[in-house]
Design a protein around this motif. Structure first.
Motif, PDB file in Angstrom:
ATOM      1  N   MET A  40       0.844  -1.173   0.000  1.00 54.26           N
ATOM      2  CA  MET A  40       0.000   0.000   0.000  1.00 54.26           C
ATOM      3  C   MET A  40       0.892   1.240   0.000  1.00 54.26           C
ATOM      4  O   MET A  40       1.886   1.307   0.711  1.00 54.26           O
ATOM      5  N   GLY A  41       0.543   2.230  -0.793  1.00 56.58           N
ATOM      6  CA  GLY A  41       1.305   3.472  -0.848  1.00 56.58           C
ATOM      7  C   GLY A  41       1.000   4.368   0.338  1.00 56.58           C
ATOM      8  O   GLY A  41      -0.022   4.223   1.016  1.00 56.58           O
ATOM      9  N   LEU A  42       1.900   5.298   0.563  1.00 56.69           N
ATOM     10  CA  LEU A  42       1.723   6.216   1.687  1.00 56.69           C
ATOM     11  C   LEU A  42       0.493   7.090   1.537  1.00 56.69           C
ATOM     12  O   LEU A  42      -0.172   7.388   2.522  1.00 56.69           O
ATOM     13  N   THR A  43       0.165   7.492   0.323  1.00 52.39           N
ATOM     14  CA  THR A  43      -0.995   8.362   0.147  1.00 52.39           C
ATOM     15  C   THR A  43      -2.287   7.659   0.533  1.00 52.39           C
ATOM     16  O   THR A  43      -3.270   8.323   0.853  1.00 52.39           O
ATOM     17  N   ALA A  44      -2.292   6.331   0.541  1.00 55.15           N
ATOM     18  CA  ALA A  44      -3.485   5.590   0.962  1.00 55.15           C
ATOM     19  C   ALA A  44      -3.753   5.775   2.455  1.00 55.15           C
ATOM     20  O   ALA A  44      -4.873   5.553   2.918  1.00 55.15           O
ATOM     21  N   ASP A  72      -1.300  14.134   7.503  1.00 54.19           N
ATOM     22  CA  ASP A  72      -0.010  14.315   6.841  1.00 54.19           C
ATOM     23  C   ASP A  72       0.916  13.176   7.245  1.00 54.19           C
ATOM     24  O   ASP A  72       0.690  12.508   8.255  1.00 54.19           O
ATOM     25  N   ILE A  73       1.938  12.976   6.426  1.00 51.18           N
ATOM     26  CA  ILE A  73       2.920  11.925   6.669  1.00 51.18           C
ATOM     27  C   ILE A  73       4.287  12.586   6.682  1.00 51.18           C
ATOM     28  O   ILE A  73       4.647  13.298   5.741  1.00 51.18           O
ATOM     29  N   ARG A  74       5.040  12.392   7.755  1.00 48.62           N
ATOM     30  CA  ARG A  74       6.376  12.975   7.872  1.00 48.62           C
ATOM     31  C   ARG A  74       7.401  11.970   7.358  1.00 48.62           C
ATOM     32  O   ARG A  74       7.448  10.830   7.836  1.00 48.62           O
ATOM     33  N   VAL A  75       8.192  12.380   6.396  1.00 46.70           N
ATOM     34  CA  VAL A  75       9.240  11.526   5.833  1.00 46.70           C
ATOM     35  C   VAL A  75      10.557  12.284   5.836  1.00 46.70           C
ATOM     36  O   VAL A  75      10.594  13.510   5.869  1.00 46.70           O
ATOM     37  N   VAL A  76      11.648  11.522   5.799  1.00 45.88           N
ATOM     38  CA  VAL A  76      12.986  12.073   5.703  1.00 45.88           C
ATOM     39  C   VAL A  76      13.628  11.478   4.469  1.00 45.88           C
ATOM     40  O   VAL A  76      13.550  10.264   4.243  1.00 45.88           O
ATOM     41  N   LYS A  77      14.248  12.327   3.672  1.00 44.41           N
ATOM     42  CA  LYS A  77      14.910  11.860   2.461  1.00 44.41           C
ATOM     43  C   LYS A  77      16.247  11.231   2.833  1.00 44.41           C
ATOM     44  O   LYS A  77      17.053  11.828   3.539  1.00 44.41           O
ATOM     45  N   ASN A  78      16.476  10.005   2.350  1.00 41.02           N
ATOM     46  CA  ASN A  78      17.732   9.305   2.611  1.00 41.02           C
ATOM     47  C   ASN A  78      18.816   9.834   1.683  1.00 41.02           C
ATOM     48  O   ASN A  78      18.580  10.057   0.506  1.00 41.02           O
ATOM     49  N   ARG A  79      20.008   9.985   2.224  1.00 41.69           N
ATOM     50  CA  ARG A  79      21.129  10.476   1.424  1.00 41.69           C
ATOM     51  C   ARG A  79      22.061   9.354   0.985  1.00 41.69           C
ATOM     52  O   ARG A  79      22.980   9.595   0.237  1.00 41.69           O
ATOM     53  N   ASP A  80      21.804   8.162   1.449  1.00 42.03           N
ATOM     54  CA  ASP A  80      22.688   7.063   1.076  1.00 42.03           C
ATOM     55  C   ASP A  80      22.271   6.439  -0.255  1.00 42.03           C
ATOM     56  O   ASP A  80      21.337   6.886  -0.903  1.00 42.03           O
ATOM     57  N   TRP A 140       6.300   6.412  13.589  1.00 42.48           N
ATOM     58  CA  TRP A 140       6.029   5.241  12.763  1.00 42.48           C
ATOM     59  C   TRP A 140       6.278   3.937  13.526  1.00 42.48           C
ATOM     60  O   TRP A 140       5.610   2.941  13.281  1.00 42.48           O
ATOM     61  N   ASP A 141       7.194   3.941  14.480  1.00 41.04           N
ATOM     62  CA  ASP A 141       7.497   2.703  15.207  1.00 41.04           C
ATOM     63  C   ASP A 141       6.399   2.274  16.178  1.00 41.04           C
ATOM     64  O   ASP A 141       6.455   1.164  16.721  1.00 41.04           O
ATOM     65  N   VAL A 142       5.382   3.092  16.409  1.00 41.56           N
ATOM     66  CA  VAL A 142       4.258   2.671  17.257  1.00 41.56           C
ATOM     67  C   VAL A 142       3.046   2.250  16.432  1.00 41.56           C
ATOM     68  O   VAL A 142       2.005   1.917  16.982  1.00 41.56           O
ATOM     69  N   VAL A 143       3.169   2.257  15.102  1.00 44.53           N
ATOM     70  CA  VAL A 143       2.084   1.805  14.230  1.00 44.53           C
ATOM     71  C   VAL A 143       2.123   0.278  14.160  1.00 44.53           C
ATOM     72  O   VAL A 143       3.108  -0.307  13.720  1.00 44.53           O
ATOM     73  N   ALA A 144       1.054  -0.361  14.638  1.00 45.99           N
ATOM     74  CA  ALA A 144       0.971  -1.819  14.622  1.00 45.99           C
ATOM     75  C   ALA A 144       0.521  -2.317  13.256  1.00 45.99           C
ATOM     76  O   ALA A 144       1.076  -3.280  12.721  1.00 45.99           O
ATOM     77  N   SER A 145      -0.493  -1.679  12.684  1.00 43.77           N
ATOM     78  CA  SER A 145      -0.984  -2.070  11.364  1.00 43.77           C
ATOM     79  C   SER A 145      -1.619  -0.867  10.680  1.00 43.77           C
ATOM     80  O   SER A 145      -2.154   0.025  11.328  1.00 43.77           O
ATOM     81  N   SER A 175      20.928   3.569  -0.768  1.00 45.97           N
ATOM     82  CA  SER A 175      19.999   2.455  -0.564  1.00 45.97           C
ATOM     83  C   SER A 175      18.855   2.496  -1.571  1.00 45.97           C
ATOM     84  O   SER A 175      18.643   3.474  -2.272  1.00 45.97           O
ATOM     85  N   MET A 176      18.105   1.420  -1.624  1.00 43.04           N
ATOM     86  CA  MET A 176      16.969   1.311  -2.540  1.00 43.04           C
ATOM     87  C   MET A 176      15.847   2.274  -2.163  1.00 43.04           C
ATOM     88  O   MET A 176      15.104   2.721  -3.004  1.00 43.04           O
ATOM     89  N   GLN A 177      15.711   2.564  -0.873  1.00 46.86           N
ATOM     90  CA  GLN A 177      14.643   3.461  -0.436  1.00 46.86           C
ATOM     91  C   GLN A 177      15.130   4.902  -0.491  1.00 46.86           C
ATOM     92  O   GLN A 177      16.203   5.222   0.022  1.00 46.86           O
ATOM     93  N   SER A 178      14.334   5.768  -1.095  1.00 43.62           N
ATOM     94  CA  SER A 178      14.735   7.168  -1.168  1.00 43.62           C
ATOM     95  C   SER A 178      14.221   7.980   0.023  1.00 43.62           C
ATOM     96  O   SER A 178      14.740   9.038   0.305  1.00 43.62           O
ATOM     97  N   HIS A 179      13.187   7.455   0.705  1.00 44.20           N
ATOM     98  CA  HIS A 179      12.617   8.142   1.859  1.00 44.20           C
ATOM     99  C   HIS A 179      12.336   7.156   2.983  1.00 44.20           C
ATOM    100  O   HIS A 179      12.042   5.992   2.736  1.00 44.20           O
ATOM    101  N   THR A 180      12.402   7.657   4.208  1.00 44.89           N
ATOM    102  CA  THR A 180      12.056   6.869   5.388  1.00 44.89           C
ATOM    103  C   THR A 180      10.888   7.557   6.087  1.00 44.89           C
ATOM    104  O   THR A 180      10.935   8.766   6.321  1.00 44.89           O
ATOM    105  N   VAL A 181       9.859   6.805   6.416  1.00 42.87           N
ATOM    106  CA  VAL A 181       8.702   7.361   7.118  1.00 42.87           C
ATOM    107  C   VAL A 181       9.070   7.563   8.588  1.00 42.87           C
ATOM    108  O   VAL A 181       9.510   6.637   9.257  1.00 42.87           O
ATOM    109  N   MET A 182       8.899   8.791   9.069  1.00 46.96           N
ATOM    110  CA  MET A 182       9.173   9.112  10.474  1.00 46.96           C
ATOM    111  C   MET A 182       7.921   8.974  11.330  1.00 46.96           C
ATOM    112  O   MET A 182       7.997   8.601  12.484  1.00 46.96           O
TER     113      MET A 182
END
Length: 107
Positions: A1-5, A24-32, A84-89, A34-41
């Motif tokens: 599922m995408g974040l906009t969902a 709203d969804i808070r994300v941080v752009k990864n500078r490394d 994001w780490d307290v989201v169970a589902s 890696s395959m992921q360009s953003h991390t959900v905060m």
């Protein structure tokens, strides 16, 4: 599922108490490299739904300007930040947390 969902979904805490809707969804752009360009905060949740928030407070490069920061203070007043780490589902059309509502911080 995408974040906009996630936008507009109801958020429930560990005790089944309604926290609000995702506005709203808070994300941080990864500078490394890696395959992921953003991390959900985390998620910004409001008990009174704001009409438009996603992307409202960022420029094209994802940085907030001074006007955007001032606007964000007004738009996000009274909202709750859900790490994001307290989201169970979040795949059932609702977001369920492993934390209690009183443990979450205001934006």
């Amino acid at each position: 599922m995408g974040l906009t969902a996630l936008m507009g979904q109801s958020v429930w805490d560990a005790q089944g108490i309604w926290v609000g809707h995702v506005v709203d969804i808070r994300v941080v752009k990864n500078r490394d490299e890696s395959m992921q360009s953003h991390t959900v905060m985390g998620l910004v949740v409001s008990a009174r739904r704001a009409p438009v928030m996603l992307g409202l407070t960022r420029d094209r490069e994802g940085r907030p300007g001074w006007l955007s920061r001032m606007l964000a203070r007004v738009v996000y007043a009274g909202c709750t930040f859900v790490p994001w780490d307290v989201v169970a589902s979040s795949d059932t059309g609702e977001v369920h947390l492993i934390a209690h509502r009183r443990e979450l911080s205001r934006v």
